[in-house]
Motif scaffolding. Structure first.
Motif: not given
Length: 121
Positions: A63-74, A109-112
Motif C-alpha cells: 500500500a505504501e509503495a502506491r501511496q495508498i492509506v489503509m485505515q482500520f476502525d475497530s 482502503i477502509e476496514l471496519a
C-alpha cells in the motif's frame, strides 16, 4: 517468436504473473475441495481484531509503495470468536489484495469491524 530480455522490469512482470497464476490455481483447488466436502477446517478461539491487524500489516508495504492509506476502525476489543484462523487470514488476504489492485494511487482502503457481546441466534 521473439525473446524477452531478462531485465529487472521484465523479470518482475513475469514473477507477478507467475504469482497471480499460482494464486488462481490454489483458489481453484480450494473450490474443488469445498465442492467435494473435503475442506478441513481447524476451529479455535481467535482474536479477530489481531488477525485483521496482522493482515493489514502484511499488505502495508504494498500500500505504501502506491501511496495508498489503509485505515482500520475497530472498537478496540471484541469477544473472541471460534473460527479457523488460517482461513480467515486467507479471506482477508484475498480481500486486501483485490482492494490494492483496484484502488488508485493515493487512494484509501477502509476496514471496519463492529462487535456484539451477546450471541446472535
Amino acid at each position: 517468436m521473439g525473446s524477452i530480455r531478462p531485465t529487472p522490469e521484465n523479470l518482475s512482470k513475469i514473477l507477478e504473473q507467475n504469482l497471480l497464476l499460482t494464486r488462481l490455481v490454489d483458489d481453484l483447488r480450494m473450490l474443488a475441495l469445498v465442492d467435494a466436502g473435503q475442506l478441513s477446517l481447524e476451529f479455535q478461539s481467535v482474536d479477530l481484531i489481531a488477525i485483521i491487524q496482522a493482515s493489514i500489516d502484511q499488505f502495508t508495504p504494498q500500500a505504501e509503495a502506491r501511496q495508498i492509506v489503509m485505515q482500520f476502525d475497530s472498537p478496540g476489543q471484541c469477544p473472541r470468536i471460534v473460527a479457523d484462523p488460517a482461513r480467515l487470514t486467507q479471506i482477508l488476504g484475498n480481500l486486501l489484495s483485490n482492494a490494492l489492485r483496484y484502488t488508485p494511487v493515493d487512494g484509501l482502503i477502509e476496514l471496519a469491524i463492529a462487535c456484539q457481546s451477546e450471541k446472535v441466534q
